[in-house]
Design an enzyme around this catalytic site. Structure first.
Site, PDB file in Angstrom:
ATOM      1  N   PHE A 144       4.480  -7.113  -0.076  1.00  0.00           N
ATOM      2  CA  PHE A 144       5.367  -5.969  -0.293  1.00  0.00           C
ATOM      3  C   PHE A 144       4.533  -4.785  -0.767  1.00  0.00           C
ATOM      4  O   PHE A 144       3.790  -4.891  -1.748  1.00  0.00           O
ATOM      5  CB  PHE A 144       6.449  -6.279  -1.332  1.00  0.00           C
ATOM      6  CG  PHE A 144       7.433  -5.142  -1.477  1.00  0.00           C
ATOM      7  CD1 PHE A 144       8.485  -5.000  -0.584  1.00  0.00           C
ATOM      8  CD2 PHE A 144       7.284  -4.193  -2.484  1.00  0.00           C
ATOM      9  CE1 PHE A 144       9.374  -3.932  -0.690  1.00  0.00           C
ATOM     10  CE2 PHE A 144       8.166  -3.126  -2.598  1.00  0.00           C
ATOM     11  CZ  PHE A 144       9.212  -3.000  -1.694  1.00  0.00           C
ATOM     12  N   ASP A 229      -3.413  -4.093  -3.703  1.00  0.00           N
ATOM     13  CA  ASP A 229      -2.187  -3.494  -4.219  1.00  0.00           C
ATOM     14  C   ASP A 229      -1.890  -4.160  -5.561  1.00  0.00           C
ATOM     15  O   ASP A 229      -1.340  -5.248  -5.618  1.00  0.00           O
ATOM     16  CB  ASP A 229      -1.045  -3.718  -3.216  1.00  0.00           C
ATOM     17  CG  ASP A 229       0.267  -3.137  -3.720  1.00  0.00           C
ATOM     18  OD1 ASP A 229       0.351  -2.782  -4.910  1.00  0.00           O
ATOM     19  OD2 ASP A 229       1.220  -3.070  -2.917  1.00  0.00           O
ATOM     20  N   LYS A 258       3.929   1.516 -11.386  1.00  0.00           N
ATOM     21  CA  LYS A 258       4.849   0.817 -12.301  1.00  0.00           C
ATOM     22  C   LYS A 258       4.623   1.160 -13.766  1.00  0.00           C
ATOM     23  O   LYS A 258       5.076   2.184 -14.230  1.00  0.00           O
ATOM     24  CB  LYS A 258       4.766  -0.681 -12.035  1.00  0.00           C
ATOM     25  CG  LYS A 258       5.486  -1.047 -10.713  1.00  0.00           C
ATOM     26  CD  LYS A 258       5.912  -2.475 -10.691  1.00  0.00           C
ATOM     27  CE  LYS A 258       6.491  -2.928  -9.367  1.00  0.00           C
ATOM     28  NZ  LYS A 258       7.920  -2.659  -9.248  1.00  0.00           N
TER      29      LYS A 258
HETATM   30  C1  LIG Z   1       3.070  -4.804  -5.069  1.00  0.00           C
HETATM   31  C2  LIG Z   1       3.961  -3.615  -4.920  1.00  0.00           C
HETATM   32  N1  LIG Z   1       3.550  -2.571  -4.201  1.00  0.00           N
HETATM   33  C3  LIG Z   1       4.305  -1.474  -4.060  1.00  0.00           C
HETATM   34  C4  LIG Z   1       5.566  -1.392  -4.618  1.00  0.00           C
HETATM   35  C5  LIG Z   1       6.405  -0.158  -4.443  1.00  0.00           C
HETATM   36  O1  LIG Z   1       6.461   0.544  -5.625  1.00  0.00           O
HETATM   37  P1  LIG Z   1       7.568   1.706  -5.825  1.00  0.00           P
HETATM   38  O2  LIG Z   1       8.894   1.059  -5.841  1.00  0.00           O
HETATM   39  O3  LIG Z   1       7.187   2.334  -7.142  1.00  0.00           O
HETATM   40  O4  LIG Z   1       7.406   2.652  -4.688  1.00  0.00           O
HETATM   41  C6  LIG Z   1       6.036  -2.465  -5.381  1.00  0.00           C
HETATM   42  C7  LIG Z   1       7.377  -2.420  -5.981  1.00  0.00           C
HETATM   43  O5  LIG Z   1       7.952  -3.390  -6.369  1.00  0.00           O
HETATM   44  C8  LIG Z   1       5.219  -3.606  -5.533  1.00  0.00           C
HETATM   45  O6  LIG Z   1       5.638  -4.663  -6.240  1.00  0.00           O
END
Ligand SMILES: Cc1ncc(COP(=O)(O)O)c(C=O)c1O
Length: 401
Positions: A144, A229, A258
């Site tokens: 994700f 990520d 986050k």
């Molecule tokens: C690993 C990861 N990458 C990217 C995102 C996307 O972040 P945002 O919701 O702040 O755009 C998330 C959100 O849960 C995530 O867990």
């Protein structure tokens, strides 16, 4: 129904499956509803409120900055942005940082950086290889990376992608932990391999050590960037400041967001020195990105995370919670326990995770399920052992009945 909920139902797009509760206040590990009921929060705003709600150091830093200077836009310099970038750089890859406002944006920048790097590399090779030839990006199934069209194209989850096709071209997906599959698709046409070290939204699946090492090697062999990520796994969540420290493998680029600004919106794309100047003037931007208020809060967050023994205590509490969850497994109440540090999940024998989360809410405990089988735990990193015991006791009772 509370008038807060009613208003949402009427005026806010229905993109979220929300629990039927509205919160008006947060303090430490607790959220409070309109009647003043306290809820023990093991969701932490999805790993945002990692220092607990309204941590005094974050509030102090943000309030002071709010009173001094809120925004200038990136036509100018401000002190907190430079200071936070330096701090992140020195704590991680040693290169430069691009600031944005969310995890998706942090990944979006990483994707653009990778594409531009691919073009530059191909042009420098000068052997008839064009930029178009080195543009492919490999990501992992069940990963994700966000909801923008770029990061959705990187998010190899068919159910999330399907309604929005066609996606951006050039993304390839391979199963996690399958080194041969990664070898098969990695060649000179790849500009980046992107993954989470612990797949969070996918259900808290840490990658295998050998896989991460193999990805590093393949990326080096084919001059592709390795991008981690760490939006969910980073900043102390796994018991190390960054999850890559568990693996002893550094990325070329890392996405953070986050909890970085203590629950104010921020994203940060961090590059190793060799890739710090790939994106030049006018190539990327964000009007709000790197604003003084979230950056001031971010400095306060990093001070807390790097205080002596803070991360050791996260690891110890993670180990403790895990040991209690393993007892549930020994009793046959859960079928698997997964995770790193305080990023944990259990699989249930029956597909009733949503019902468990609903039952927890009744008991004033906030939990989250990533699927019908998996309950995820993302407590604030300042959680106390007694709170962990309360949650595991709830699970034991709920799953026994
Ligand atoms: C690993 C990861 N990458 C990217 C995102 C996307 O972040 P945002 O919701 O702040 O755009 C998330 C959100 O849960 C995530 O867990």
């Amino acid at each position: 129904m509370s008038d807060i909920i009613e208003q949402y139902e009427k005026y806010v797009m229905p993109t979220y499956g929300r629990q039927q509760v509205a919160f008006v206040r947060g303090n430490g590990c607790y959220l409070y509803d309109e009647e003043g009921n306290a809820y023990l929060d093991f969701v932490s705003g999805l790993s945002i409120n990692n220092l607990g709600h309204c941590h005094p150091a974050v509030v102090k830093a943000a309030q002071a900055q709010l009173a001094e200077l809120i925004h200038t836009c990136n036509l100018y310099y401000t002190r907190p942005g430079g200071e936070l970038a330096q701090r992140i750089s020195e704590l991680s890859l040693g290169g430069k940082v691009f600031f944005s406002n969310s995890g998706a944006e942090a990944n979006e920048c990483a994707i653009k950086l990778a594409r531009k790097y691919g073009r530059d590399f191909a042009a420098a090779a000068g052997n008839g290889v064009t930029g178009d030839d080195k543009h492919r990006i490999i990501t992992l199934e069940n990963g994700f990376h966000g909801r923008t069209m770029g990061t959705l194209s990187a998010t190899a989850q068919p159910a999330k992608q399907e309604p929005f096709k066609p996606l951006l071209p050039g993304f390839m997906y391979v199963p996690p932990n399958d080194i041969n599959a990664l070898k098969t698709v990695t060649d000179g046409g790849v500009c980046a391999i992107i993954f989470e070290l612990v797949q969070g939204e996918g259900g808290v699946y840490p990658l295998d050590q050998e896989y991460v090492e193999a990805a590093r090697k393949l990326a080096d062999e084919h001059h592709a960037l390795l991008i981690f990520d760490e939006v969910q796994s980073g900043l102390g969540r796994t018991g190390e400041l960054f999850a890559y420290e568990h693996y002893g493998v550094k990325p070329d680029v890392m996405a953070l967001a986050k909890s970085l600004a203590g629950a104010l919106p921020i994203g940060a794309t961090v590059a190793a020195p060799a890739y710090s100047d790939v994106l030049g003037p006018g190539m990327h931007g964000s009007t709000f990105g790197g604003g003084p208020v979230p950056c001031a809060a971010g400095l306060a967050v990093l001070n807390e995370l790097t205080a002596p023994d803070f991360l050791t205590s996260v690891q110890a509490k993670g180990d403790y919670m895990r040991s209690l969850l393993e007892k549930l497994k020994a009793d046959g109440l859960v079928t698997e326990v997964r995770g790193l540090g305080l990023m944990l999940a259990v699989d249930l024998p029956e597909p009733n995770a949503a019902a468990v989360v609903a039952a927890a809410l009744e008991q004033k405990i906030l939990l989250n399920n990533t699927s019908e089988n998996t309950v995820r735990f993302l407590p604030p990193l300042v959680v106390e052992e007694g709170m962990i015991e309360q949650v595991v006791e709830f699970l034991q009772t709920a799953l026994s009945s």
